[in-house]
Each structure stands twice: as C-alpha cells, then as structure tokens.
Design a protein around this motif. Structure first.
Motif, mmCIF file in Angstrom:
data_model
loop_
_atom_site.group_PDB
_atom_site.id
_atom_site.type_symbol
_atom_site.label_atom_id
_atom_site.label_comp_id
_atom_site.label_asym_id
_atom_site.label_seq_id
_atom_site.Cartn_x
_atom_site.Cartn_y
_atom_site.Cartn_z
ATOM 1 N N LEU A 1 68.554 67.973 61.595
ATOM 2 C CA LEU A 1 69.072 66.656 61.229
ATOM 3 C C LEU A 1 68.443 66.149 59.933
ATOM 4 C CD1 LEU A 1 69.162 64.910 64.736
ATOM 5 C CD2 LEU A 1 71.116 65.635 63.360
ATOM 6 N N VAL A 2 67.169 66.404 59.753
ATOM 7 C CA VAL A 2 66.480 65.933 58.551
ATOM 8 C C VAL A 2 66.902 66.732 57.321
ATOM 9 C CG1 VAL A 2 64.222 65.554 57.486
ATOM 10 C CG2 VAL A 2 64.540 65.117 59.925
ATOM 11 N N THR A 3 66.947 68.066 57.445
ATOM 12 C CA THR A 3 67.295 68.893 56.280
ATOM 13 C C THR A 3 68.737 68.661 55.829
ATOM 14 O OG1 THR A 3 67.825 70.686 57.823
ATOM 15 C CG2 THR A 3 65.620 70.664 56.858
ATOM 16 N N LYS A 4 69.668 68.501 56.783
ATOM 17 C CA LYS A 4 71.055 68.246 56.405
ATOM 18 C C LYS A 4 71.198 66.893 55.706
ATOM 19 C CE LYS A 4 73.216 71.906 57.887
ATOM 20 N NZ LYS A 4 73.998 72.780 56.970
ATOM 21 N N LYS A 5 70.465 65.915 56.169
ATOM 22 C CA LYS A 5 70.534 64.594 55.542
ATOM 23 C C LYS A 5 69.932 64.616 54.137
ATOM 24 C CE LYS A 5 69.311 59.760 56.390
ATOM 25 N NZ LYS A 5 68.642 58.815 57.327
ATOM 26 N N GLU A 6 68.823 65.326 53.957
ATOM 27 C CA GLU A 6 68.205 65.413 52.634
ATOM 28 C C GLU A 6 69.084 66.182 51.659
ATOM 29 O OE1 GLU A 6 64.442 67.181 53.350
ATOM 30 O OE2 GLU A 6 63.476 65.309 54.024
ATOM 31 N N ASP A 7 69.745 67.232 52.114
ATOM 32 C CA ASP A 7 70.655 67.979 51.240
ATOM 33 C C ASP A 7 71.854 67.131 50.824
ATOM 34 O OD1 ASP A 7 68.974 70.117 51.486
ATOM 35 O OD2 ASP A 7 70.161 71.128 53.032
ATOM 36 N N ALA A 8 72.384 66.334 51.749
ATOM 37 C CA ALA A 8 73.548 65.500 51.430
ATOM 38 C C ALA A 8 73.201 64.394 50.454
ATOM 39 C CB ALA A 8 74.127 64.907 52.712
ATOM 40 N N GLN A 9 71.968 63.909 50.488
ATOM 41 C CA GLN A 9 71.569 62.848 49.563
ATOM 42 C C GLN A 9 71.491 63.345 48.123
ATOM 43 O OE1 GLN A 9 67.917 61.480 51.295
ATOM 44 N NE2 GLN A 9 68.929 60.030 52.688
ATOM 45 N N LYS A 10 71.426 64.663 47.929
ATOM 46 C CA LYS A 10 71.365 65.229 46.575
ATOM 47 C C LYS A 10 72.749 65.455 45.967
ATOM 48 C CE LYS A 10 67.087 67.681 47.747
ATOM 49 N NZ LYS A 10 66.428 69.023 47.881
ATOM 50 N N TRP A 11 73.808 65.289 46.747
ATOM 51 C CA TRP A 11 75.153 65.495 46.220
ATOM 52 C C TRP A 11 75.465 64.458 45.148
ATOM 53 C CZ3 TRP A 11 78.001 66.054 51.586
ATOM 54 C CH2 TRP A 11 77.565 67.238 52.191
ATOM 55 N N VAL A 12 76.165 64.894 44.115
ATOM 56 C CA VAL A 12 76.455 64.009 42.981
ATOM 57 C C VAL A 12 77.704 63.180 43.246
ATOM 58 C CG1 VAL A 12 76.955 63.925 40.511
ATOM 59 C CG2 VAL A 12 75.342 65.623 41.395
ATOM 60 N N GLY A 13 78.789 63.815 43.655
ATOM 61 C CA GLY A 13 80.040 63.099 43.869
ATOM 62 C C GLY A 13 80.121 62.455 45.235
ATOM 63 N N SER A 14 81.278 61.890 45.527
ATOM 64 C CA SER A 14 81.502 61.223 46.807
ATOM 65 C C SER A 14 82.147 62.146 47.836
ATOM 66 C CB SER A 14 82.400 59.995 46.607
ATOM 67 O OG SER A 14 83.654 60.375 46.064
ATOM 68 N N ILE A 15 82.488 63.374 47.457
ATOM 69 C CA ILE A 15 83.135 64.335 48.349
ATOM 70 C C ILE A 15 82.199 65.510 48.573
ATOM 71 C CG2 ILE A 15 85.219 65.723 48.744
ATOM 72 C CD1 ILE A 15 85.778 62.781 48.598
ATOM 73 N N CYS A 16 82.289 66.111 49.751
ATOM 74 C CA CYS A 16 81.451 67.277 50.069
ATOM 75 C C CYS A 16 81.726 68.419 49.093
ATOM 76 C CB CYS A 16 81.720 67.737 51.492
ATOM 77 S SG CYS A 16 81.341 66.506 52.742
ATOM 78 N N PRO A 17 80.710 69.177 48.697
ATOM 79 C CA PRO A 17 80.907 70.254 47.707
ATOM 80 C C PRO A 17 81.918 71.309 48.133
ATOM 81 C CG PRO A 17 78.572 69.768 47.976
ATOM 82 C CD PRO A 17 79.286 69.014 49.046
ATOM 83 N N LYS A 18 81.949 71.682 49.415
ATOM 84 C CA LYS A 18 82.898 72.697 49.857
ATOM 85 C C LYS A 18 84.340 72.195 49.748
ATOM 86 C CE LYS A 18 79.829 75.240 52.965
ATOM 87 N NZ LYS A 18 79.628 75.750 54.349
ATOM 88 N N ILE A 19 84.539 70.911 49.983
ATOM 89 C CA ILE A 19 85.884 70.338 49.846
ATOM 90 C C ILE A 19 86.294 70.304 48.382
ATOM 91 C CG2 ILE A 19 87.342 68.379 50.437
ATOM 92 C CD1 ILE A 19 86.148 69.953 52.807
ATOM 93 N N ASP B 1 90.602 62.601 52.997
ATOM 94 C CA ASP B 1 90.281 61.790 54.165
ATOM 95 C C ASP B 1 88.799 61.419 54.176
ATOM 96 O OD1 ASP B 1 91.664 60.963 56.850
ATOM 97 O OD2 ASP B 1 89.655 61.639 57.403
ATOM 98 N N ARG B 2 88.491 60.299 54.818
ATOM 99 C CA ARG B 2 87.130 59.776 54.804
ATOM 100 C C ARG B 2 86.144 60.712 55.509
ATOM 101 N NH1 ARG B 2 83.658 57.193 58.010
ATOM 102 N NH2 ARG B 2 82.181 55.733 57.039
ATOM 103 N N CYS B 3 86.606 61.514 56.457
ATOM 104 C CA CYS B 3 85.679 62.383 57.187
ATOM 105 C C CYS B 3 85.043 63.436 56.298
ATOM 106 C CB CYS B 3 86.403 63.044 58.358
ATOM 107 S SG CYS B 3 87.758 64.144 57.877
ATOM 108 N N TYR B 4 85.584 63.668 55.105
ATOM 109 C CA TYR B 4 85.025 64.661 54.183
ATOM 110 C C TYR B 4 84.177 64.020 53.083
ATOM 111 C CZ TYR B 4 88.560 67.642 56.333
ATOM 112 O OH TYR B 4 89.332 68.330 57.233
ATOM 113 N N THR B 5 83.883 62.739 53.187
ATOM 114 C CA THR B 5 83.114 62.056 52.153
ATOM 115 C C THR B 5 81.620 62.160 52.423
ATOM 116 O OG1 THR B 5 83.280 59.961 53.351
ATOM 117 C CG2 THR B 5 84.992 60.439 51.714
ATOM 118 N N LYS B 6 80.850 61.891 51.403
ATOM 119 C CA LYS B 6 79.397 61.901 51.529
ATOM 120 C C LYS B 6 78.926 60.805 52.471
ATOM 121 C CE LYS B 6 75.239 61.330 48.680
ATOM 122 N NZ LYS B 6 74.742 61.127 47.278
ATOM 123 N N GLU B 7 79.612 59.677 52.447
ATOM 124 C CA GLU B 7 79.247 58.566 53.318
ATOM 125 C C GLU B 7 79.388 58.937 54.792
ATOM 126 O OE1 GLU B 7 80.766 53.971 54.226
ATOM 127 O OE2 GLU B 7 81.732 55.211 52.685
#
Length: 371
Positions: free
Chosen positions: A154-172, A245-251
């Motif tokens: 849970l901690v590592t996934k959250k820290e990795d997501a906080q480094k994303w630049v855009g508002s959409i997941c990188p794989k999307i 869709d919102r489910c693929y956003t960084k938020e």
C-alpha cells in the motif's frame, strides 16, 4: 464462501452488490453464495475455465482462435461474424458454446457500469503467486506474512503514484498513444456538435461525445476512448485525457491506496492471557503439501506458461493436405517428393581469373541488358 462474502459486505459500502463486478470460475458454492449475498452484482464467469472444458471435445488451433475472437468481441456485429465463421467450421462446437451461456463471459453482453472488460480470473492467479511462500507456512505465520506484504504494498504503490506527472495513469496513456496512431486512418463526418459519423476502412461507426459512446462498444465497456472516439476528439481540438473515465485517473488511484495497515509488534510484546488457548485442529492429508498451482493438461512442464503442440493438426508438406504425415498419406505412391537442394561444398569458393576473352564477354552481356 457465503461466510466470506458476508464478511466482505461489512467493509464495503454497497451491501446489495449494486455496482459490483465479480469474476470467478463456475464452482457451485461460489454461484450459490453470490446469488444469496450479492444478488444485484454482475457475476462474470472466467472464460479461460470455460474454454478448458470446451476444448476437451473440440480441439484444434483454428477453433481456439474462433472461440477467443467471439469472447473478446466488443459489439454484437463482430460477435455474430465470429460465431458464423465458427458455425461453418464446426456446428457442434457452436451449440456447445451457446450452452455455456455467452451472457456471462462474452464482452458484448457485459454491463458497462464498472468500466472493466476483464473476462478471466488472472488477477487471482497473480495474487496467489504473490503469496506463494507465505502459503507454505503455519496459519498464524502465513497471515502475518500476508499482512506485512500488503502493508508494504500500500505504501509503495501510493509513493509511486505521487511521482506521476499527468492526471492519467501511465499505462492508460500508453494505450491512448497506440490508439492515436490508428485514429489518423479515420475519416470524420460531423452530424451535430457532439455526434459524428466515422469511417474506418470498410466500417462506418457512430460516436457520441456527450454520452461517451461508440458503435464499436470498446469505449462504453472499458472507459478509455477508442480510435474512432480519439479521431473525433482531435477533430474538435479537445484534450483526449479529459474523456478518460475517472477510475483511470491519478486521483482515483491515490484514493484506492489511501488506506493503511497499522504495524504490529512481535508476539513477545503481546499481552499475556491466563486462559489456555488451543490451536485449531489440523488435518494433514497424504503426501507432500502442494505448493505449485495446478497446471493445464496440455501445458509444457519444462516451459512455464507455454502450451504443448497438443491439438495442432499435422499436414504433409508435399501434398499439402492436413490430418496426416508422410507415412499415412493416401497419395504417397503417386506423389514424388521434391529433391533436396544441392549441398554447398566445403571451403571457400575458388576465384575466377578474368582473361581478356571472358572480360569482353562479361562486358557485352551487361551492356546488352535493358536499362
């Protein structure tokens, strides 16, 4: 299984199953428990397990391709075309396919509320492999290992997501870039400000930007704009990521990993109790406990994840007919096998010394050829 779903309902908001999507095999205990505890949930059956039972009677690589083409179609037009081709190949295979109820494992029949097009239970296989070492330990040690692994995850996934630049997941974003390449081949014909007719090769489809829908069905089910939708979005000079869709956003990703599991000290620091606590009864079965997953009947044991050549039809390369080899060919007495190509001699080829006569001949032959 019913107890597990009952406990699961306590930690999730919607207790009647509305808005849930459950994917499992066709085990009777799971089907009965979902029907009782989550009657409004969408229960999908794993297409891989259905194919494993279906291919016992209908083997062959061509039937396999037609099966997965039917299952992975996003609209009824593609589904019916694939089913018609399978009917021409083997009518009995289609009858058995329909008996398995395509409404629960084929994409054209799935609900598009959860924005998920998954039709196999590979996520469970991934998690089982993730806790493989912990499963071989004692019950308390196994639960403790799983708890610490999830706490760290849970901690590592959250820290990795906080480094994303855009508002959409990188794989999307990577999927959108692939679809943008195909979107350049579409021809846009606007009907209104939000309704468009899109021509893609020999297909003509309708795209509605307000409803976020396309005739191909991929955008409706998955929540990610397809190539036809991307072509219309770029035609209107809009941002493609705004239609994801919102489910693929960084938020949403950070919200999913916002929880945490508190740490727990070792058993040396646990409070001491005066009561006698007995361990649960353990019934040991015969033989060594199983650690590896149960492999498919035709999976190669030496190459994990690779299937053997079982079910493939052989063909004789001389006559070109499938179903037999050279020994059982019905025309083996009339067909003459092609002679093998001559073997190349050993060593380096000898150099040819050009004499004046051969040099003039070579020049004449080259100059006589047309330009």
């Amino acid at each position: 299984m019913q107890w597990f779903l009952n406990e699961l309902k306590k930690g999730l908001p919607r207790t009647n199953g509305a808005g849930w999507t459950i994917i499992s095999d066709e085990h009777q205990s799971i089907l009965r428990a979902v029907n009782l505890e989550l009657p409004q949930a969408e229960h999908r059956h794993c297409a891989r397990h259905i194919y494993a039972n279906w291919k016992k009677d209908f083997k062959g690589e061509e039937l396999k391709l037609h099966f997965w083409r039917c299952v992975k179609s996003y609209n009824m037009a593609d589904f019916n075309d694939a089913l018609q081709e399978m009917t021409e190949l083997n009518h009995a295979a289609v009858d058995e396919f329909r008996k398995a109820d395509p409404n629960v494992f084929c994409r054209p029949y799935l609900k598009n509320l959860t924005k998920c097009d998954t039709i196999v239970s590979n996520m469970v296989e991934t998690f089982n492999n993730y806790i493989m070492r912990a499963r071989s330990k004692h019950l308390i040690d196994m639960l403790e290992d799983i708890r610490t692994m999830l706490m760290k995850r849970l901690v590592t996934k959250k820290e990795d997501a906080q480094k994303w630049v855009g508002s959409i997941c990188p794989k999307i974003l990577a999927l959108l870039e692939k679809e943008k390449e195909e979107a350049t081949k579409c021809t846009i014909m606007p009907a209104t400000t939000s309704l468009f007719l899109v021509a893609y090769y020999f297909d003509t489809l309708e795209v509605d930007l307000d409803k976020r829908s396309c005739t191909c069905g991929k955008w409706d089910l998955k929540g990610i704009p397809c190539r036809h939708a991307i072509a219309t979005i770029l035609y209107k000079r809009f941002d493609v990521s705004a239609f994801v869709d919102r489910c693929y956003t960084k938020e949403a990703y950070l919200e999913a990993y916002s929880g945490s599991i508190p740490p727990l000290a070792g058993d040396r620091y646990w409070p001491k109790m005066n009561t006698t606590l007995l361990p649960p009864p353990i019934k040991l079965g015969p033989g060594r406990p199983r650690k590896n997953r149960r492999k498919s009947a035709h999976e190669d044991p030496k190459k994990p994840g690779k299937l053997t050549r079982h079910g493939l039809q052989m063909s004789y390369r001389v006559c070109g007919l499938p179903g037999h080899n050279k020994r059982k060919c019905p025309d083996k007495d009339t067909i003459r096998e092609p002679s093998p190509p001559p073997k190349r001699g050993r060593g380096r080829p000898k150099k040819v010394v050009a004499t004046p006569s051969t040099q003039s001949t070579i020049t004449h032959e080259i100059s006589a050829q047309p330009s």
